[in-house]
Design a protein around this motif. Sequence first.
Motif, PDB file in Angstrom:
ATOM      1  N   THR B 245       0.904  -1.136  -0.013  1.00 41.55           N
ATOM      2  CA  THR B 245       0.211  -0.130   0.039  1.00 41.55           C
ATOM      3  C   THR B 245       0.906   1.341  -0.124  1.00 41.55           C
ATOM      4  OG1 THR B 245      -1.415  -1.285   1.237  1.00 41.55           O
ATOM      5  CG2 THR B 245      -2.018   1.060   1.262  1.00 41.55           C
ATOM      6  N   ILE B 248       2.253   1.965  -3.340  1.00 44.48           N
ATOM      7  CA  ILE B 248       1.371   2.302  -4.498  1.00 44.48           C
ATOM      8  C   ILE B 248       1.055   3.853  -4.193  1.00 44.48           C
ATOM      9  CG2 ILE B 248      -1.201   2.157  -4.953  1.00 44.48           C
ATOM     10  CD1 ILE B 248       0.807  -0.022  -6.088  1.00 44.48           C
ATOM     11  N   VAL B 252       1.394   6.951  -6.429  1.00 44.09           N
ATOM     12  CA  VAL B 252       0.351   7.738  -6.797  1.00 44.09           C
ATOM     13  C   VAL B 252       0.657   9.419  -6.558  1.00 44.09           C
ATOM     14  CG1 VAL B 252      -2.246   8.561  -6.315  1.00 44.09           C
ATOM     15  CG2 VAL B 252      -1.463   6.034  -6.606  1.00 44.09           C
ATOM     16  N   HIS B 256       0.745  12.540  -9.148  1.00 39.77           N
ATOM     17  CA  HIS B 256       0.252  13.597  -9.121  1.00 39.77           C
ATOM     18  C   HIS B 256       1.170  14.975  -9.149  1.00 39.77           C
ATOM     19  CE1 HIS B 256      -3.561  15.595  -8.157  1.00 39.77           C
ATOM     20  NE2 HIS B 256      -2.879  16.222  -6.999  1.00 39.77           N
TER      21      HIS B 256
ATOM     22  N   ALA C 114      -5.526   2.756  -8.410  1.00 37.52           N
ATOM     23  CA  ALA C 114      -4.063   2.489  -8.339  1.00 37.52           C
ATOM     24  C   ALA C 114      -3.849   1.019  -7.348  1.00 37.52           C
ATOM     25  CB  ALA C 114      -3.001   3.400  -8.082  1.00 37.52           C
ATOM     26  N   LEU C 119      -4.985  -6.349  -2.756  1.00 35.53           N
ATOM     27  CA  LEU C 119      -5.306  -5.567  -1.321  1.00 35.53           C
ATOM     28  C   LEU C 119      -6.702  -5.288  -1.229  1.00 35.53           C
ATOM     29  CD1 LEU C 119      -2.668  -2.721  -1.497  1.00 35.53           C
ATOM     30  CD2 LEU C 119      -2.444  -4.648  -0.186  1.00 35.53           C
TER      31      LEU C 119
END
Lengths: 269, 267, 295
Positions: B245, B248, B252, B256, C114, C119
Motif C-alpha cells: 500500500t 502504491i 500515486v 500527481h 491504483a 489489497l
Amino acid sequence: MHAHSSIETKETQNIILPSTPHMQIKDLNVYIEGTHILKNINLDIPNNSITSIIGPSGCGKTTLLKTLNRLMDDSKEVKVTGSVLVNGEDIYAKDAEVTHIRKKMGLLSQRPFPLPMSIFDNIAYGPKIHGERNKKVLEQIVETQLRNVGLWEEVKDRLDSSATGLSIGQQQRLCLARGLAVQPEIILGDESTSALDPISTQTIENLLIDLKKDYTIVLVTHILRQARRVSDYILFVYNGKAVEFGKTEDVLINPKNPITQQYVKGFIS
Amino acid sequence: MQISGISITGSLFLIIGIIMYKGLPYISWEMISQSPKGGFYIGKGGGIFNAILGSLYLAGLSTVLATLIGIPIALYLNMYIKQGSFLEKSSKLLFDVLFGIPSIVYGAIAFSIMVWLGIRASLLGGVITITLLTIPIVVRTIDELLLTVPVDLKNVTKSLGATTWETAKVLIKYIKPGIFTAILLAFGRAIGDVAGVLLTTGFSDNLPKYIDEPAATLPLAIFFQLSSPIPEVQGRAYASALVLTLIILIIVICTHILASKQKKHKI
Amino acid sequence: MKFRLVKDLIAKYLSKSLLILSLSVVVLIVIGLAMKSSPLLDNVNLFHILTEKNWSPQKGNFGFLPFIMGTLWVTLISLVIAVPLCILASTYLVEYASDRLRISVLPLMNVLAAIPPVLYGVWGVLFVVPLISDWIAPIFNINITGYSVLAGGIVLAVMIFPIMISIMVEVLHTIPKELKAASLSLGATKWETIQKVILRKARPGIIAAVVLAVSRAFGETVAVLMVCGNIPKVPQSLFDAGYPIPALIANNFGEMMSIPLYDAALMFAALLLFVIIFGFNLISRIILNRLEEHA
C-alpha cells in the motif's frame, strides 16, 4: 531561371514582376481527408521582398504556407498535386529530400515555440544537427544571430537559462534567430505577431523589413494594416483560390477583383 | 447524491484504514529485512524481505522493458505514420483494448508457452508476462502526452531541417515529466499484479538471485500467507499488504506531482 | 550528413517492427489458446460445455455452467451496486460540486484505481466477509461463513468505481453548456434538466463506461477468488458461494497437467474470457472514440 514572371489564375490578370522569382507554385492542389482545400494555385514569389498572403480565416492561407516547406503532407491524410519550385527545383519531386528542403526555409510560427532547452541550445540546435560540432563556431553563430534580432544585449548573461523564461516578444525574436541560424534562403511567417503586444509586433515587423535584403519572406496575416506596413506584394486567397496577386498598393487600393474589393473594404472577414 | 459520493470515497479510506490497522503492529525492522524462516506457509520467524526484493526486481525489470518497447511504438504511431490512416487508428484502438485484457489471460498463455518450452516458473517468466501487460499502459499514456504537444512545436523543429527522429527527441524532452508518469503507472501496475505472477513466477523463501529461479513477490506473499492458520504467518501477510500500500501511495503521489509539473510546462 | 537520414530510417523501421511484434502478441494469444483448448472441443461439443452443470475433471466432466453463472452473479451484483452510485456521484461532481471539491475528489479516484487487486482481496476478507456473516446474513436468519457471491460483488463494485467515475465524469464534461442553458431557460429545474437532458444525452458514454467496467469485472481474478468461496456449483442466492472463471484458472493451473483434458479445459476458460473481454472492450472503446471525435 524564368525571365518572365507572371501568374495566371482565372480571375487574375498578368502582372509583370520586376525581379526573378525565388519560388514558383504551379498548379498546386491540396486535399485534406478528401476535402479540396487549395484549388489550382499558380504563383511566382519574387526574391528579396516580402509577400503577404491575406484572406478570411479558413480560406487556406496557412495551408498554402505549410505546403511551401512540405509540412502539410506528413501531418494528416493529405494529398498534394502540382509542384513548388525553389530555385527551379521541385520540392515535391519523388527524390526530393525533405530535411534539406526545410533547412532552406525558416518557419516563424503563430506563437513562439522555444525548444525545451537553454537559450544557447535553441540557436545552436539547428547548426548542431546539421553537423557543426566546433564549440567556437557555435558560440559565434549564437552571438551573430542574437545580434541580428537585437536580443544579444538582453540575454548575453543568461545564455544557459531556459528559453521559456523570456518574455513572449523575446521568445519570438529568439525563434527568428533560431531559424536564421541554419542559413535559410526563405522565411515563412504564419501570423507570427498574432500573440505579441504592439511594441514586440513592431520590433518583429522592422526586423523582417531589414532582413528582406538577404532573404525572401512570405507572411500569412489577417491584419490588413500589417500587410500594408510590411509587404511589397500581396496575394489574396479566398475559398482556396488565389484571387488576386500584385503590388501592395495595387491590391489594397485598387483591387481588380470584386471579392478582393469587398474584403479590402471590410465587407467579408 | 452526496451520499453516493461519500460512500465511494469512503470505501477508499476504509480499505487503506483497515490495511493500516492490521499491518502496523507487525511492521518492524526484522519484518522488512529478513526472509521467512521455516517455510513461508508454516514458519513463524523471519520477514518479507524476499518478497519486497522480488517485487522490486520484477516490477523494475518489466517496467524498463515495457518503456523501451512502448516509447518507440508511441513515437512511431504519432510521428512516422500518417495521422488518420487505418494502421494508426486501428493500432491505437487495439492498444486500448489490450489495456483491458486481464492479467490472468496473459498469465495463462505465458504459462502454457513456458510448459511447452520446458521452462519452469521463474522471475524471467514473470518479467515477460508483466512486460506484455504493461506495454499497453506505456503506449497509451505516451500517446496521450504526444497528442498534447502543440503541432507548431513539431513544425518549427522540422523547419530547422530536423529529421523525424531528431524531432521526436525534441518532443520527448518536451513531455519528460509525463514520461515519468507513464513509467510510474506501469511500475504500479507491475508491482501490484497477482494473477500474472501466480502462474508464471512461483514463490520462494529465498532472496531472488538468478533470473531463471522462482521468486517471491509482495502480492503473492499476501495471497498465500493470509489464509494460513498461524497468526505470525498472517502477520507477514498484513505487513506485506501495508508495504505494498505504501509503495502504491508513494507512486500515486509522485504521479500527481509530475502531472502538475507537466501542466505548468504547457506555457 | 547522410548518416542522419540513415539513423532516421533505422529508428523508423525499428519502432515499426516493435509495433508489429507487440500487436502480433494478440494473434499469438488467440492462436495459442485456441490450439491448446482444441482437444476439449474435439471431445465434447461447445454447447454442451457451456450448459453442463457437472464439473468433475477426474471423471472427464467439464461443465462450465457453474463458472459462467458464478461470473455472471458477481458481475451483476457489482453492477447493481456500482452503476447507480457512480451515475449519481459523477453527476454530482460535474453539476453540483464546487471546483475545489472536484479537484480534490478526482485524484482520490486515481488512488482507488491504483490499489492492486490483492489489497482489495485483503479488504474483502477482513471487512466484507465478516460484515456479511455477522451483520447482513443474520437479518435474513441465515448462518453462513460470508464467503459468497455477495462478498465478491461488493469487492468488485468498489474496484470498478474508479473506471466508471472517471469515464462518466469525462463524458458529462463533453455535453455542451448551451444544452443545459436551453433546458433551464425553458423553466426546467436543475434536477429535471439532469434527468431529461443531460443523462439522456450522456447515455452512450455511460453505457460505454458500464461495458468497460463489466469487462474489468469479468477478468478480475484474485480479489474475487479470495472472497467468493470457490465451490463449483451454480449459485442459487446472494449468500451462496460462487466460482468465477478467472478463479478457476488461477486455482487449478498447478494440477492441470496431471489430468487428461484438464489443461485444455482451463485454456478454453482463458479463451472464453479473452474473447468476451476483447469484444466488450472493443465496443466500448469505439463508442468512446466516437464521442471524443464529436466533442
